[in-house]
Design an enzyme around this catalytic site. Sequence first.
Site, PDB file in Angstrom:
ATOM      1  CB  CYS A  13      -0.912  -0.039   1.233  1.00 55.22           C
ATOM      2  SG  CYS A  13      -1.755   1.503   1.602  1.00 55.22           S
ATOM      3  CB  CYS A  32       0.332   1.866   4.074  1.00 54.76           C
ATOM      4  SG  CYS A  32      -1.383   1.337   3.973  1.00 54.76           S
TER       5      CYS A  32
END
Length: 144
Positions: free
Chosen positions: A50, A53
């Site tokens: 991600c 993230c």
Amino acid sequence: MQTTNPSDPQSNLASTQAAAVVQTLASQAQFNAWVQAHPLAVVLFTAEWCEPCQTFAPVLAAVAAQHPQVAFAVADVDVATDLVANFQVTQVPALMAVRDRVIIDMVRGAMQAHELQHHLQMWQALDMRAINAHFSQQSASAIA
């Protein structure tokens, strides 16, 4: 979480401090023990794949270093699968705030440091007596 330059002692120190303030959680059992030990806990649900993230992780680490009274942790959704299933995490990044063992908020998406600071202020300002009274009242009516 944070990249370091091995030849830069300041960079290594910052990385060590950031790593020390953000715990890694790999299971529901670890989470339970960790939350039990901390009055205010913030968990970042994340994943290696991600990109938001990975961008948000250093922001979280920097803010965590400024707030030693708050416990911070990360849980990789591909590792802590029981934790993810229990809390029905369907989007990353996601932040879960737990105060006095009560989930008080779940925020989805990456944010900037000032936004995370704002959330921390709100979470710290909550009147837990009112929240606990509400749950006590709900439990009493369920028993009656």
